[in-house]
Write a protein that holds these residues in place. Structure first.
Motif, PDB file in Angstrom:
ATOM      1  N   GLY A 130      31.516  44.370  41.733  1.00  0.00           N
ATOM      2  CA  GLY A 130      32.287  43.156  41.947  1.00  0.00           C
ATOM      3  C   GLY A 130      33.242  43.219  43.121  1.00  0.00           C
ATOM      4  N   ASP A 131      33.476  44.394  43.708  1.00  0.00           N
ATOM      5  CA  ASP A 131      34.331  44.430  44.889  1.00  0.00           C
ATOM      6  C   ASP A 131      33.571  43.843  46.073  1.00  0.00           C
ATOM      7  N   MET A 132      34.284  43.167  46.943  1.00  0.00           N
ATOM      8  CA  MET A 132      33.629  42.419  48.012  1.00  0.00           C
ATOM      9  C   MET A 132      34.566  42.236  49.198  1.00  0.00           C
ATOM     10  N   TYR A 133      33.944  41.961  50.343  1.00  0.00           N
ATOM     11  CA  TYR A 133      34.691  41.590  51.537  1.00  0.00           C
ATOM     12  C   TYR A 133      33.954  40.437  52.192  1.00  0.00           C
ATOM     13  N   THR A 134      34.739  39.498  52.589  1.00  0.00           N
ATOM     14  CA  THR A 134      34.187  38.373  53.343  1.00  0.00           C
ATOM     15  C   THR A 134      35.138  38.063  54.492  1.00  0.00           C
ATOM     16  N   GLY A 135      34.547  37.974  55.660  1.00  0.00           N
ATOM     17  CA  GLY A 135      35.365  37.729  56.836  1.00  0.00           C
ATOM     18  C   GLY A 135      34.618  38.107  58.102  1.00  0.00           C
ATOM     19  N   GLN A 136      35.366  38.483  59.107  1.00  0.00           N
ATOM     20  CA  GLN A 136      34.797  38.770  60.413  1.00  0.00           C
ATOM     21  C   GLN A 136      34.375  40.244  60.508  1.00  0.00           C
ATOM     22  N   TRP A 137      33.264  40.445  61.245  1.00  0.00           N
ATOM     23  CA  TRP A 137      32.706  41.777  61.469  1.00  0.00           C
ATOM     24  C   TRP A 137      32.503  41.986  62.976  1.00  0.00           C
ATOM     25  N   PRO A 142      34.361  45.637  59.333  1.00  0.00           N
ATOM     26  CA  PRO A 142      35.284  44.502  59.237  1.00  0.00           C
ATOM     27  C   PRO A 142      36.359  44.568  60.328  1.00  0.00           C
ATOM     28  N   ASN A 143      36.435  43.559  61.138  1.00  0.00           N
ATOM     29  CA  ASN A 143      37.434  43.445  62.198  1.00  0.00           C
ATOM     30  C   ASN A 143      37.816  41.981  62.329  1.00  0.00           C
ATOM     31  N   GLY A 144      39.166  41.763  62.324  1.00  0.00           N
ATOM     32  CA  GLY A 144      39.639  40.386  62.390  1.00  0.00           C
ATOM     33  C   GLY A 144      40.159  39.944  61.039  1.00  0.00           C
ATOM     34  N   LYS A 145      40.115  38.663  60.805  1.00  0.00           N
ATOM     35  CA  LYS A 145      40.632  38.117  59.554  1.00  0.00           C
ATOM     36  C   LYS A 145      39.560  38.175  58.479  1.00  0.00           C
ATOM     37  N   GLY A 146      40.027  38.533  57.271  1.00  0.00           N
ATOM     38  CA  GLY A 146      39.088  38.611  56.167  1.00  0.00           C
ATOM     39  C   GLY A 146      39.803  38.728  54.834  1.00  0.00           C
ATOM     40  N   GLN A 147      39.017  38.827  53.776  1.00  0.00           N
ATOM     41  CA  GLN A 147      39.540  38.948  52.421  1.00  0.00           C
ATOM     42  C   GLN A 147      38.758  40.030  51.696  1.00  0.00           C
ATOM     43  N   HIS A 148      39.515  40.933  51.060  1.00  0.00           N
ATOM     44  CA  HIS A 148      38.899  42.048  50.355  1.00  0.00           C
ATOM     45  C   HIS A 148      39.375  42.028  48.909  1.00  0.00           C
ATOM     46  N   LYS A 149      38.422  42.156  47.997  1.00  0.00           N
ATOM     47  CA  LYS A 149      38.726  42.221  46.572  1.00  0.00           C
ATOM     48  C   LYS A 149      38.186  43.530  46.024  1.00  0.00           C
ATOM     49  N   TRP A 150      39.043  44.223  45.249  1.00  0.00           N
ATOM     50  CA  TRP A 150      38.656  45.495  44.663  1.00  0.00           C
ATOM     51  C   TRP A 150      38.263  45.301  43.190  1.00  0.00           C
ATOM     52  N   ILE A 151      37.572  46.310  42.659  1.00  0.00           N
ATOM     53  CA  ILE A 151      37.089  46.196  41.279  1.00  0.00           C
ATOM     54  C   ILE A 151      38.228  46.236  40.271  1.00  0.00           C
ATOM     55  N   ASN A 152      39.415  46.802  40.662  1.00  0.00           N
ATOM     56  CA  ASN A 152      40.546  46.878  39.734  1.00  0.00           C
ATOM     57  C   ASN A 152      41.347  45.587  39.693  1.00  0.00           C
ATOM     58  N   GLY A 153      41.012  44.613  40.531  1.00  0.00           N
ATOM     59  CA  GLY A 153      41.715  43.336  40.526  1.00  0.00           C
ATOM     60  C   GLY A 153      42.617  43.116  41.719  1.00  0.00           C
ATOM     61  N   ASP A 154      42.899  44.178  42.498  1.00  0.00           N
ATOM     62  CA  ASP A 154      43.714  43.992  43.700  1.00  0.00           C
ATOM     63  C   ASP A 154      42.929  43.188  44.735  1.00  0.00           C
ATOM     64  N   GLN A 155      43.650  42.404  45.531  1.00  0.00           N
ATOM     65  CA  GLN A 155      42.997  41.653  46.593  1.00  0.00           C
ATOM     66  C   GLN A 155      43.947  41.505  47.781  1.00  0.00           C
ATOM     67  N   TYR A 156      43.331  41.538  48.941  1.00  0.00           N
ATOM     68  CA  TYR A 156      44.094  41.461  50.196  1.00  0.00           C
ATOM     69  C   TYR A 156      43.462  40.398  51.080  1.00  0.00           C
ATOM     70  N   GLN A 157      44.339  39.663  51.716  1.00  0.00           N
ATOM     71  CA  GLN A 157      43.897  38.642  52.653  1.00  0.00           C
ATOM     72  C   GLN A 157      44.751  38.744  53.914  1.00  0.00           C
TER      73      GLN A 157
END
Length: 427
Positions: A130-137, A142-157
């Motif tokens: 379930g961890d994922m990243y969506t954004g620029q590559w 991954p480089n640039g703006k994006g959003q990352h979600k970890w399996i423990n529930g943490d998320q960064y944007q």
């Protein structure tokens, strides 16, 4: 040369994409079969090259189904690798480019834009749990703006650089905490704000993911304004509790350095007290005992012994050297100080010269006085003594340790050594 085994492999091939079976491709114009170095191609052919729709069979179940252009994969296609991973999307000059989806054998996948065979542009990566990243590559990272979600529930944007959080971003943790601020190499660094789920709040400087530098913190029980190091209060600061108590000064590893007043050099047990201590007598003896540095100044009760230098000494001289009937002799006077030793030596030299002249005159005379008949030839005696009480014309002397030897000539004995001892006044 095409043999029966090649034909059987082509006929038994099971296609993964609709429209790419042997029977369907055989109906297309310019159909042909090409074999080259353990590779088998069947599909459309133009001028002996793979051109159009076709299937390329390679070693270890490596298969490509799709479009070709001048013997290269070009256009829409699907490629299955020996590891059972596969790519489905656009190709340009034999490499994935454009929009496509790559699925790993473990179930992970990336779907998005490609360039020159690498993930490049906007895309989404989905992990196993379930961890994922969506954004620029850029170039597969991954480089640039994006959003990352970890399996423990943490998320960064926010911003990324080489797959790490870098730049301005916002991170929400699974426990309810939240950070907004600057990142560097995947960790908070620079100015930032941290909101705790308990209601506490901090804003200030971060370094390597920890509060370092000036910052302000407040919670329900106290507030602090000052400097931090490695997530702890360290340096100048002010701590204010909810009940109004303040601590202002220096902190060290989260502890307040209390300024202890300078204590008096007089011990507390020396202060007057009505009740004497148990070892009162021993204490009094220790106080009355003289210091150790005064032990060498005790008066000497023993009577001082007289020095052997104060004894009476008889000095005998050769009567031939000091007696002169024609010319009075200048008596040798003993100087009373080492500082007059030079003058003493000069006077002795003068007396010795006079003695030499007298000896020469005696040698030339016919009547030499007899040592036995002449009453003047008796050895002279001179006594140097120290009186018990000093008189106006009396002096006390002591011999000095310095000795001086002189050599002169005598009329009868040739060279003779005379040893004199210089004297100094005894005070």
């Amino acid at each position: 040369m095409i043999d029966n085994q090649i034909i059987l492999r082509i006929q038994n091939y099971k296609n993964n994409t609709k429209g790419y079976s042997f029977e369907e491709l055989k109906q297309l114009p310019n159909f042909g079969i090409i074999t080259q170095k353990n590779k088998i191609y069947f599909g459309q052919v133009f001028n002996g090259l793979k051109h159009g729709k076709g299937v390329l069979l390679m070693e270890q179940d490596h298969v490509y189904e799709g479009e070709f252009n001048n013997n290269r994969k070009h256009g829409q296609g699907q490629e299955v690798f020996p590891s059972k991973s596969y790519y489905q999307g656009l190709y340009v000059n034999g490499k994935p480019e454009g929009f496509g989806k790559f699925t790993w054998s473990n179930g992970e996948y990336y779907e998005g834009e490609w360039f020159n065979g690498n993930k490049h542009g906007q895309g989404t990566w989905m992990g196993l749990k379930g961890d994922m990243y969506t954004g620029q590559w850029v170039d597969g990272k991954p480089n640039g703006k994006g959003q990352h979600k970890w399996i423990n529930g943490d998320q960064y944007q926010g911003e990324f650089k080489d797959s790490l959080k870098h730049g301005f971003g916002e991170e929400l943790f699974a426990n309810g905490d939240k950070y907004i601020g600057m990142y560097q190499n995947g960790k908070p660094e620079g100015n930032g704000e941290y909101f705790y789920s308990s209601g506490a709040y901090f804003h200030g400087k971060f370094k390597n993911g920890l509060k370092t530098g000036y910052g302000e913190y407040r919670c329900s029980t106290y507030s602090y304004k000052g400097y931090y190091m490695n997530d702890k209060k360290h340096g100048e600061g002010e701590l204010i509790y909810s009940d109004g108590i303040r601590k202002k000064g220096k902190f060290f590893n989260d502890f307040y350095e209390k300024k202890v007043p300078r204590q008096s050099s007089v011990p507390n047990n020396t202060q007057p007290n009505n009740t004497p201590p148990r070892n009162y007598q021993e204490l009094m003896r220790a106080c009355l005992k003289p210091p150790s540095y005064l032990s060498s100044t005790k008066p000497n009760t023993q009577k001082q012994q007289p020095s052997p230098l104060n004894k009476t000494v008889i000095i005998q001289r050769n009567p031939l050297d000091i007696y002169c009937p024609e010319k009075p002799y200048k008596n040798l006077q003993i100087q009373t100080g080492r500082q007059n030793s030079k003058r003493e030596f000069q006077e002795r030299d003068i007396n010795l010269k006079i003695q030499d002249k007298i000896i020469i005159q005696k040698k030339n005379s016919t009547n030499v006085p007899s040592n036995k008949s002449s009453p003047q030839n008796q050895p002279n005696q001179q006594t140097i003594y120290k009186q018990s009480t000093r008189q106006p014309q009396a002096f006390s002397f002591r011999f000095d340790t310095t000795k001086t030897s002189f050599i002169t000539r005598t009329g009868l004995k040739g060279k003779q050594n005379f040893k004199y001892q210089s004297c100094s006044r005894y005070d």
